[in-house]
Enzyme design. Structure first.
Site, PDB file in Angstrom:
ATOM      1  CE  LYS A  20     -61.414  -6.399  60.484  1.00 12.49           C
ATOM      2  NZ  LYS A  20     -60.251  -5.545  60.848  1.00 12.49           N
ATOM      3  CB  VAL A 111     -57.633 -10.817  59.580  1.00 10.45           C
ATOM      4  CG1 VAL A 111     -56.199 -10.343  59.455  1.00 10.45           C
ATOM      5  CG2 VAL A 111     -57.682 -12.209  60.205  1.00 10.45           C
ATOM      6  N   GLY A 112     -60.711  -9.931  61.355  1.00 10.19           N
ATOM      7  CA  GLY A 112     -62.163 -10.077  61.313  1.00 10.19           C
ATOM      8  C   GLY A 112     -62.653 -11.481  61.071  1.00 10.19           C
ATOM      9  CG  ASP A 148     -64.562  -5.484  62.359  1.00 11.77           C
ATOM     10  OD1 ASP A 148     -64.657  -4.251  62.263  1.00 11.77           O
ATOM     11  OD2 ASP A 148     -63.582  -6.056  62.868  1.00 11.77           O
TER      12      ASP A 148
END
Length: 302
Positions: A20, A111-112, A148
């Site tokens: 992400k 970045v999830g 997320d």
């Protein structure tokens, strides 16, 4: 202990979980319960951790990979929590499974990674269990696993960039957005999401405004991003001053645009094409061999 030897003869389902990337992230408010309200332009690449799921005689989870030592492999891991969530939500379909996660992304890196892993579990089990449940409904329910997770589930289902609002539950698909060649760089310092939000001094920044037409080409998107922000960069920079060096490395390697993703510490650079991104990744890795450097291509329309 292996409780069902026959399980190894059943073909596993596997996928690479979403990376992400918040190309822009505006913090526009805070709810009474403490959750922050955001508006974010989010792109994805299906080149994160590798997750496999095999029907098994009992529940089992194995964690491997270059960043495995930085994670727990017990009930607190989001893979295990996501499986428990699915079993509790769909008890009539629940079955034990053997999950293996190859941890290829840095931990606590913005970045999830954990959310992408949870979304991967939901996606695999939704297919294996043949659930009569839409992606949208499952995403809505999965918010309890993390803000997320719904957007990562959308990324797996629709493979498109998203515009995300609220605490992560208000999702709009950006069907006309172009694909991007990017390089991800992480200098190795973990940054806890809660710590960054706690250090945020202003919580009512202006909203994110970006014309959907600007998403159609790399040049127009880069131009539009100049008028946007990541409101979490300033507090993250206080925690990890080396973020400035990471962004400089991306700029010096030829990035058209660079920024920190999420709460950090991963930063990204946008490049004119895949070849330029690959060359930049080689340059940065040669200059900083201890850094995590990864060229990627983001999801978009065919």
């Amino acid at each position: 202990m292996i409780s069902n030897g026959q399980a190894f003869f059943q073909a596993p389902s596997y996928l690479f979980t979403p990376i992400k990337l918040n190309l822009a992230l505006h913090v526009v408010g805070q709810r009474a319960d403490g959750y922050h309200l955001i508006e974010s332009l989010v792109y994805f690449s299906l080149s994160g951790d590798c997750l496999s799921c095999t029907p098994f005689g009992s529940n089992r989870f194995v964690l491997t990979g270059p960043f495995a030592d930085e994670l727990v492999s017990d009930a607190e891991n989001l893979v295990v929590r996501a499986h428990d969530f699915m079993c509790n939500t769909f008890p009539e379909c629940a079955k034990p499974a053997f999950f293996q996660l190859v941890k290829l992304l840095p931990v606590a890196s913005g970045v999830g990674g954990g959310s992408g892993n949870a979304a991967g579990v939901l996606s695999l089990l939704r297919q294996q269990w043949a659930l009569d449940c839409s992606c949208e409904k499952l995403a809505e329910m999965s918010l309890v696993l993390g803000a997320d997770v719904p957007m990562c589930l959308f990324a797996l289902e629709y493979q498109q960039p998203l515009f995300v609002k609220g605490i992560g539950q208000d999702i709009t698909r950006l069907k006309e957005a172009c694909s991007l060649a990017m390089v991800l760089v992480n200098h190795g310092q973990q940054i806890a999401t809660k710590t960054v939000f706690k250090a945020l001094e202003k919580r009512d920044h202006p909203p994110l405004k970006i014309d959907s037409a600007a998403l159609k080409t790399v040049d127009s998107l880069v131009e539009a991003l100049q008028e946007t922000r990541n409101d979490l960069f300033v507090p993250a920079l206080k925690i990890a001053p080396q973020l400035s060096e990471v962004l400089c490395a991306l700029d010096e390697s030829g990035a058209l645009f660079s920024r920190m993703s999420g709460t950090g510490a991963t930063c990204f650079g946008i490049f004119k094409d895949k070849q330029a991104a690959q060359q930049a990744a080689l340059f940065i890795k040669a200059m900083y061999p201890d850094w995590f450097v990864k060229p990627i291509v983001t999801l978009a329309k065919l």
